[in-house]
Design an enzyme around this catalytic site. Structure first.
Site, mmCIF file in Angstrom:
data_model
loop_
_atom_site.group_PDB
_atom_site.id
_atom_site.type_symbol
_atom_site.label_atom_id
_atom_site.label_comp_id
_atom_site.label_asym_id
_atom_site.label_seq_id
_atom_site.Cartn_x
_atom_site.Cartn_y
_atom_site.Cartn_z
ATOM 1 N N GLU A 176 1.328 -1.433 -0.258
ATOM 2 C CA GLU A 176 0.039 -0.107 -0.035
ATOM 3 C C GLU A 176 1.116 1.034 0.109
ATOM 4 O O GLU A 176 1.862 0.920 0.586
ATOM 5 C CB GLU A 176 -0.938 0.112 1.220
ATOM 6 N N ASP A 177 0.713 2.275 -0.871
ATOM 7 C CA ASP A 177 1.323 3.820 -0.381
ATOM 8 C C ASP A 177 1.502 4.626 0.901
ATOM 9 O O ASP A 177 2.536 4.408 1.205
ATOM 10 C CB ASP A 177 0.521 4.494 -1.838
ATOM 11 N N ASP A 192 -3.508 5.686 6.462
ATOM 12 C CA ASP A 192 -4.199 7.316 7.014
ATOM 13 C C ASP A 192 -5.059 6.383 7.698
ATOM 14 O O ASP A 192 -4.892 6.043 9.156
ATOM 15 C CB ASP A 192 -4.548 8.326 5.732
ATOM 16 N N GLY A 218 -7.036 3.914 8.232
ATOM 17 C CA GLY A 218 -6.721 2.703 8.235
ATOM 18 C C GLY A 218 -8.406 2.302 7.594
ATOM 19 O O GLY A 218 -8.452 1.016 7.530
ATOM 20 N N ASP A 257 -1.717 10.555 -5.321
ATOM 21 C CA ASP A 257 -1.916 11.299 -6.558
ATOM 22 C C ASP A 257 -2.679 12.656 -6.192
ATOM 23 O O ASP A 257 -3.150 12.396 -4.270
ATOM 24 C CB ASP A 257 -2.902 10.606 -8.016
HETATM 25 P P1 IMP Z 1 -7.046 5.452 4.397
HETATM 26 O O1 IMP Z 1 -8.093 4.444 4.377
HETATM 27 O O2 IMP Z 1 -8.186 6.349 5.600
HETATM 28 O O3 IMP Z 1 -6.067 4.598 5.585
HETATM 29 O O4 IMP Z 1 -6.506 6.263 3.269
HETATM 30 C C1 IMP Z 1 -4.922 5.320 2.817
HETATM 31 C C2 IMP Z 1 -5.516 5.983 1.323
HETATM 32 O O5 IMP Z 1 -6.092 7.271 1.120
HETATM 33 C C3 IMP Z 1 -4.284 5.534 0.706
HETATM 34 O O6 IMP Z 1 -4.575 4.078 -0.160
HETATM 35 C C4 IMP Z 1 -4.492 6.732 -0.350
HETATM 36 O O7 IMP Z 1 -4.306 6.377 -1.990
HETATM 37 C C5 IMP Z 1 -5.063 7.847 -0.168
HETATM 38 N N1 IMP Z 1 -4.100 8.785 1.010
HETATM 39 C C6 IMP Z 1 -4.344 8.867 2.121
HETATM 40 N N2 IMP Z 1 -3.438 9.946 2.571
HETATM 41 C C7 IMP Z 1 -2.825 9.796 0.964
HETATM 42 C C8 IMP Z 1 -2.248 11.549 0.814
HETATM 43 O O8 IMP Z 1 -1.545 12.086 1.900
HETATM 44 N N3 IMP Z 1 -1.986 11.772 -0.370
HETATM 45 C C9 IMP Z 1 -2.606 10.798 -1.677
HETATM 46 N N4 IMP Z 1 -3.538 9.558 -1.376
HETATM 47 C C10 IMP Z 1 -3.673 9.941 0.270
HETATM 48 MG MG MG Z 2 -4.561 4.057 -2.245
#
Ligand code: IMP
Ligand code: MG
Length: 180
Positions: free
Chosen positions: A101-102, A105, A107, A162
């Site tokens: 995963e990139d 955040d 989660g 992105d």
């Molecule tokens: P989560 O699901 O809240 O953990 O967010 C994770 C997903 O949101 C990642 O797979 C990213 O694609 C996107 N994401 C979260 N933070 C960023 C950021 O700072 N820049 C770009 N994409 C982000």
């Molecule tokens: Mg993503």
């Protein structure tokens, strides 16, 4: 150096050289843990494309690749929901799966996707994320097993990250300038 997208300014945050050191570091830890195994890497498109190709080339053991397209962000903020626009086709039963995963955040994405994968009965399941924002984590089970670097709450672009599909091709990672 700084770049501008959609009227917002982003400053260089992690250089291309530092990214490669982070990737090598994650690869070394995976190589230690998976000695004698042949893990299946699942790339979470599109953000983790660049990390996955660099990580895979840095792994010394035989490994295979699959992909899934998950989306949870719109612009610079989370929608709070996960959209699976390209489902996983690979058979993961009895495989040692590493989700690549990139960034983790809140989660939301990994919390959702790990449940999808566990239902398919892999032998083991771990998550490798290039970055994580620990202060934002809302799901304990989404905490990545391997992390390139923990960062504070910042919106980042470049090296796969992105802003509305742009900026993925920047070789370094840039962070949104506050009040910029
Ligand atoms: P989560 O699901 O809240 O953990 O967010 C994770 C997903 O949101 C990642 O797979 C990213 O694609 C996107 N994401 C979260 N933070 C960023 C950021 O700072 N820049 C770009 N994409 C982000
Ligand atoms: Mg993503």
């Amino acid at each position: 150096m700084s770049v501008t997208y959609e009227g917002m300014t982003f400053d260089e945050f992690i250089s291309a050289e530092e990214i490669q050191q982070m990737v090598q570091d994650v690869a070394r830890r995976i190589a230690e843990d998976y000695a004698g195994k042949q893990p299946l890497l699942i790339c979470v498109l599109h953000g983790a494309m660049f990390f996955t190709t660099d990580l895979m080339r840095a792994l010394p053991m035989d490994c295979t690749l699959a992909s899934v397209h998950l989306q949870s962000y719109d612009g610079t903020s989370s929608t709070g929901q996960v959209r699976e626009s390209k489902p996983l086709e690979a058979d993961i039963r009895d495989k040692d799966v590493i989700v690549v995963e990139d960034i983790v955040d809140a989660g939301i994405t990994m919390h959702y996707f790990k449940q999808v994968l566990m239902a398919r009965q892999p032998r083991s399941l771990k998550v490798a994320a290039l970055l994580s924002k620990p202060s934002e984590l809302k799901f304990e089970d989404a905490k990545p097993d391997y992390v390139g670097r923990e960062i504070p709450k910042k919106f980042v672009i470049g090296y796969g990250f992105d802003i509305n599909e742009y900026a993925r091709n920047l070789p370094s990672i840039y962070a949104l300038r506050e009040n910029g």
